[in-house]
Design a protein around this motif. Structure first.
Motif, PDB file in Angstrom:
ATOM      1  N   PHE A  39       0.912  -1.240   0.162  1.00  0.00           N
ATOM      2  CA  PHE A  39       0.050  -0.051   0.107  1.00  0.00           C
ATOM      3  C   PHE A  39       0.892   1.343   0.043  1.00  0.00           C
ATOM      4  N   TYR A  40       0.329   2.195  -0.595  1.00  0.00           N
ATOM      5  CA  TYR A  40       1.056   3.555  -0.831  1.00  0.00           C
ATOM      6  C   TYR A  40       2.417   3.451  -1.141  1.00  0.00           C
ATOM      7  N   GLY A  41       2.844   2.811  -2.484  1.00  0.00           N
ATOM      8  CA  GLY A  41       3.817   2.626  -2.664  1.00  0.00           C
ATOM      9  C   GLY A  41       4.663   3.880  -3.718  1.00  0.00           C
ATOM     10  N   HIS A  42       3.845   4.825  -3.879  1.00  0.00           N
ATOM     11  CA  HIS A  42       4.331   5.909  -4.521  1.00  0.00           C
ATOM     12  C   HIS A  42       5.342   6.871  -3.769  1.00  0.00           C
ATOM     13  N   PRO A  43       6.546   7.038  -4.146  1.00  0.00           N
ATOM     14  CA  PRO A  43       7.193   7.858  -3.105  1.00  0.00           C
ATOM     15  C   PRO A  43       6.989   9.174  -2.490  1.00  0.00           C
ATOM     16  N   GLN A  44       5.918   9.889  -3.585  1.00  0.00           N
ATOM     17  CA  GLN A  44       5.494  11.129  -3.270  1.00  0.00           C
ATOM     18  C   GLN A  44       4.061  10.900  -2.405  1.00  0.00           C
ATOM     19  N   VAL A 138     -16.122   7.422   7.257  1.00  0.00           N
ATOM     20  CA  VAL A 138     -15.515   8.860   7.353  1.00  0.00           C
ATOM     21  C   VAL A 138     -14.598   8.942   6.106  1.00  0.00           C
ATOM     22  N   VAL A 139     -14.867  10.192   5.272  1.00  0.00           N
ATOM     23  CA  VAL A 139     -13.724  10.284   4.525  1.00  0.00           C
ATOM     24  C   VAL A 139     -12.735  11.277   5.044  1.00  0.00           C
ATOM     25  N   LEU A 140     -11.581  11.094   4.691  1.00  0.00           N
ATOM     26  CA  LEU A 140     -10.171  12.027   4.932  1.00  0.00           C
ATOM     27  C   LEU A 140      -9.802  12.313   3.794  1.00  0.00           C
ATOM     28  N   PRO A 141      -8.985  13.424   3.705  1.00  0.00           N
ATOM     29  CA  PRO A 141      -8.459  14.032   2.434  1.00  0.00           C
ATOM     30  C   PRO A 141      -7.377  13.140   2.044  1.00  0.00           C
ATOM     31  N   SER A 142      -7.312  12.973   0.807  1.00  0.00           N
ATOM     32  CA  SER A 142      -6.320  12.008   0.166  1.00  0.00           C
ATOM     33  C   SER A 142      -5.058  12.437   0.378  1.00  0.00           C
ATOM     34  N   THR A 143      -4.192  11.237   0.542  1.00  0.00           N
ATOM     35  CA  THR A 143      -2.608  11.641   0.924  1.00  0.00           C
ATOM     36  C   THR A 143      -1.742  11.359  -0.387  1.00  0.00           C
ATOM     37  N   SER A 144      -2.679  11.296  -1.561  1.00  0.00           N
ATOM     38  CA  SER A 144      -2.016  10.953  -2.790  1.00  0.00           C
ATOM     39  C   SER A 144      -1.320  12.454  -3.284  1.00  0.00           C
ATOM     40  N   PRO A 145       0.000  12.326  -4.081  1.00  0.00           N
ATOM     41  CA  PRO A 145       0.564  13.414  -4.352  1.00  0.00           C
ATOM     42  C   PRO A 145      -0.340  14.483  -5.495  1.00  0.00           C
ATOM     43  N   ALA A 146      -1.461  13.690  -6.069  1.00  0.00           N
ATOM     44  CA  ALA A 146      -2.414  14.370  -7.005  1.00  0.00           C
ATOM     45  C   ALA A 146      -3.077  15.481  -5.896  1.00  0.00           C
ATOM     46  N   ASN A 147      -3.189  15.473  -4.583  1.00  0.00           N
ATOM     47  CA  ASN A 147      -3.857  16.397  -3.488  1.00  0.00           C
ATOM     48  C   ASN A 147      -2.723  16.984  -3.075  1.00  0.00           C
TER      49      ASN A 147
END
Length: 163
Positions: A39-44, A138-147
């Protein structure tokens, strides 16, 4: 040349144990996560630095360190989507969704709360799993680099509710 949408099957098994109390759901693993088989393998992606910040632990580097951090703090990890057609890692391109059956986790762990990492995860959780489980998420703000609008500090303020 534009990427072609490709059918993908979720390759990463759920992470949980008999002590897991908080389930954190992503949408579907990115290309980098599928390559890393975790999970969450993208370095950013800020997920692991965020979890470290919230728990007061050093940021994990290896899959084993990440797995141990999550389990030590009673977090279960998986994704709302088990199979879909997706272009690259783009959530907005997701089609033909087959959900993950979250009962694999909820029937074997004392999950008290469910959180979705971003709106795409929540959308598919609500569509497929909430009716099955009868439990809101409950939705939380995405940790994605796109956010990128959300700094790590701002994410930490919002995500503190998982503790």
């Amino acid at each position: 040349m534009p990427q072609t949408p490709m059918p993908q099957v979720h390759p990463i098994p759920p992470l949980f144990d008999a002590e897991s109390r908080v389930l954190i759901l992503g949408s579907f693993p990115s290309i980098k996560s599928r390559e890393a088989m975790f999970f969450y393998g993208h370095p950013q992606n800020r997920f692991w630095p965020l979890l470290a910040l919230l728990t007061g632990e050093p940021a994990p580097q290896t899959v084993e360190e990440k797995r141990a951090l999550a389990l030590r703090h009673h977090f279960a990890l998986w994704d709302s989507i088990g199979q879909c057609t997706i272009t690259g890692s783009s959530d907005s391109s997701i089609r033909d969704v087959v959900p993950n059956d979250l009962r694999i986790i909820t029937e074997h762990a004392p999950i008290e709360r469910i959180f979705c990492n971003g709106n795409t995860s929540l959308k598919y959780y609500r569509r497929y799993n909430e009716p099955l489980l009868g439990r809101p998420a409950v939705v939380l703000p995405s940790t994605s680099p796109a956010n990128a609008a959300w700094s790590l500090q701002r994410l930490a303020e919002a995500w503190r509710v998982i503790l």
